[in-house]
Enzyme design. Structure first.
Site, PDB file in Angstrom:
ATOM      1  N   GLU A 167      15.246  32.282  10.657  1.00 53.57           N
ATOM      2  CA  GLU A 167      14.617  32.290   9.340  1.00 53.57           C
ATOM      3  C   GLU A 167      14.377  33.629   8.921  1.00 53.57           C
ATOM      4  O   GLU A 167      13.380  34.297   8.734  1.00 53.57           O
ATOM      5  CB  GLU A 167      13.182  31.732   9.589  1.00 53.57           C
ATOM      6  CG  GLU A 167      13.170  30.301  10.153  1.00 53.57           C
ATOM      7  CD  GLU A 167      11.421  29.844  10.210  1.00 53.57           C
ATOM      8  OE1 GLU A 167      10.357  30.602   9.943  1.00 53.57           O
ATOM      9  OE2 GLU A 167      11.417  28.686  10.731  1.00 53.57           O
ATOM     10  N   GLU A 352      13.937  23.243  14.256  1.00 56.83           N
ATOM     11  CA  GLU A 352      12.612  23.234  14.143  1.00 56.83           C
ATOM     12  C   GLU A 352      12.129  21.984  12.980  1.00 56.83           C
ATOM     13  O   GLU A 352      12.343  22.042  12.162  1.00 56.83           O
ATOM     14  CB  GLU A 352      11.947  24.647  13.760  1.00 56.83           C
ATOM     15  CG  GLU A 352      11.943  25.705  14.810  1.00 56.83           C
ATOM     16  CD  GLU A 352      11.486  26.728  14.366  1.00 56.83           C
ATOM     17  OE1 GLU A 352      10.308  26.862  13.576  1.00 56.83           O
ATOM     18  OE2 GLU A 352      11.932  28.030  14.829  1.00 56.83           O
TER      19      GLU A 352
HETATM   20  O1  IFM Z   1       5.915  29.136  14.927  1.00 55.28           O
HETATM   21  C1  IFM Z   1       6.965  29.235  13.922  1.00 55.28           C
HETATM   22  C2  IFM Z   1       8.124  29.683  14.367  1.00 55.28           C
HETATM   23  O2  IFM Z   1       8.135  30.926  14.764  1.00 55.28           O
HETATM   24  C3  IFM Z   1       9.272  29.758  12.985  1.00 55.28           C
HETATM   25  N1  IFM Z   1       9.280  28.580  12.254  1.00 55.28           N
HETATM   26  C4  IFM Z   1       7.851  28.124  12.119  1.00 55.28           C
HETATM   27  C5  IFM Z   1       7.133  27.896  12.973  1.00 55.28           C
HETATM   28  C6  IFM Z   1       5.758  27.543  12.456  1.00 55.28           C
HETATM   29  O3  IFM Z   1       5.102  28.365  11.812  1.00 55.28           O
END
Ligand code: IFM
Length: 450
Positions: A167, A352
């Site tokens: 990210e 994710e």
């Molecule tokens: O916890 C975070 C993660 O580290 C990166 N993506 C989003 C998740 C939830 O906010």
């Protein structure tokens, strides 16, 4: 039985975490401090004064956690490597003891038949590099390439999927533009510089892999589809800006070798675009793209919101998670199909996806009931399945997160885990969502309703 085609054979079912959020022991075995170690010590930066000093104690309990993963039936585990364990000063001397932790973790995963996916950078820059300007320093790409090479040399072969950055949009937006995440810089000038250096670092990490590695390397981005709040031309223009800023800022350079239209205008005078040679370097062919998806935005034009002038219309009839994010499973289908339309047939992983819903600090029994998270997973996995049925090459899915953990500036209160963690005792308790996910894995998605 479901009517849509099942998930492909060999689909990778996993769960994800990141180093600072779960490991604890941030200075063990010769590690240097990271920007998060420092940031979390500044009063008021992290809710309740929480830090990653202990977190889930995964650094000491990794074997127990791998056994838990095995019991759940996970086929893959996505974790991140802490740069300042491997290079305590960020550059130069390699700390073998820091690499040893990841050698032990990866060996335990392989022994359990779980495929490791390692992310090289999940937000925890060595503090020593922040002292040199961090991601705004033009040398950041070569620092990153050297660090990546040390990891490839130690772990390649045992790790089969590598992600360069997690990210990058959040790194620059939260860390350098708004300052709500480490290193806490709030500067419209710093953000576009950080963004350019992150893209160059990603490309340098890929190039280093081509010289060293045998497996696959990719990039992980967070995507949030932007839908217009109305058909007013101002709102449609706001959607285009928001989309360029969040969804295309990294993907257009990395996959198409171009700067998205409209991006320079968002940063105005502070924009320092990449040169032609830098753009060409940024477009380093990758083996897969990781997509992180949580929610959507319904956008209207809001001149008061800096720098994108993106207002977000609250969806009052929708379910919202504890982080205030609207539950919108169709958005996952939309981003996966959008990636294919815009960037072509690239292998994708959902790296994710998950939700923070309220769970008590202490689990009341052997399994903790979390029906909202079960419904969330069910519906989002249904969206993945539809995208696959419509031709998108999705190879795997990673639930965020395996464990309740440190949700950055929100501290430990926002629980994303499918496994509950009692932070006072470190006791792990599977939630109903973990049981549900096990069944999804066992049936390769046949049991889904969504
Ligand atoms: O916890 C975070 C993660 O580290 C990166 N993506 C989003 C998740 C939830 O906010």
């Amino acid at each position: 039985m479901s009517e849509i085609a099942p998930f492909p054979e060999g689909f990778l079912w996993g769960a994800a975490t990141s180093a600072y959020q779960v490991e604890g022991s941030p200075l063990a075995d010769g590690a240097g401090p990271s920007i998060w170690h420092r940031f979390a010590r500044i009063p008021g930066k992290v809710r309740d004064g929480d830090t990653g000093d202990v977190a889930c104690d995964h650094y000491n309990r990794y074997a127990e956690d791998v056994a838990l993963m095995k019991a759940l039936g996970l086929g893959a585990y996505r974790f991140s490597i802490s740069w300042s364990r491997v290079l305590p000063e960020g550059r130069g001397r390699v700390n073998e003891k820091g690499l040893d932790f990841y050698r032990r973790l990866v060996a335990a995963l392989r022994e359990a038949g779980i495929r490791p996916m390692a992310t090289l950078y999940h937000w925890d820059l060595p503090a020593a590099l922040d002292d040199r300007g961090g991601w705004t320093n033009p040398d950041a790409a070569s620092w990153f390439a050297d660090y990546a090479t040390a990891c490839y040399r130690a772990l390649d072969g045992a790790v089969d999927l590598w992600a360069t950055l997690n990210e990058p949009w959040v790194v620059a937006d939260g860390g350098y533009l708004h300052g709500v995440l480490a290193p806490g810089i709030a500067s419209p000038w710093a953000a576009p510089r950080a963004s350019k250096n992150l893209l160059l670092a990603h490309a340098a990490g890929v190039a280093a892999y081509r010289a060293e590695g045998k497996g696959q390397v990719g990039l992980v981005v967070n995507l949030e589809p932007k839908y217009p709040a109305s058909e007013r031309p101002e709102d449609l223009a706001a959607v285009a800006r928001a989309d360029a800023y969040m969804n295309r800022q990294y993907l257009d350079p990395a996959l198409l070798g171009k700067v998205p239209e409209g991006l320079a205008g968002i940063f105005g005078e502070a924009w320092e675009g990449p040169t032609g040679a830098e753009l060409a370097a940024m477009k380093a062919p990758i083996d897969f793209l990781g997509v992180n998806y949580y929610t959507r935005a319904v956008v209207y034009d809001d001149p008061r919101s800096f720098p994108v002038m993106e207002g977000r219309a609250f969806q009052r009839h929708a379910t919202h998670t504890e982080t205030g994010w609207e539950v919108w499973p169709d958005g996952l289908y939309d981003v996966l199909t959008w990636v294919r339309r815009r960037y072509g047939d690239l292998p994708l992983y959902v790296t994710e996806n998950g939700a923070a819903f309220y769970d008590p600090p202490v689990a009341p029994g052997p399994v903790l009931d979390d029906p909202l998270r079960v419904a969330y997973l069910d519906a989002h996995l249904g969206a993945v399945r539809r995208a696959i049925a419509d031709g998108v090459d999705v190879r795997g899915y990673f639930a965020w997160s395996l464990l309740d953990n440190l949700e950055w500036a929100h501290g430990f209160r926002k629980r994303f885990g499918i496994v509950h963690v009692d932070f006072a005792t470190q006791k792990r308790t599977p939630k109903a969502s973990a049981r549900f996910y096990s069944e999804v894995i066992r049936t390769n998605g046949e049991c889904l309703r969504g």
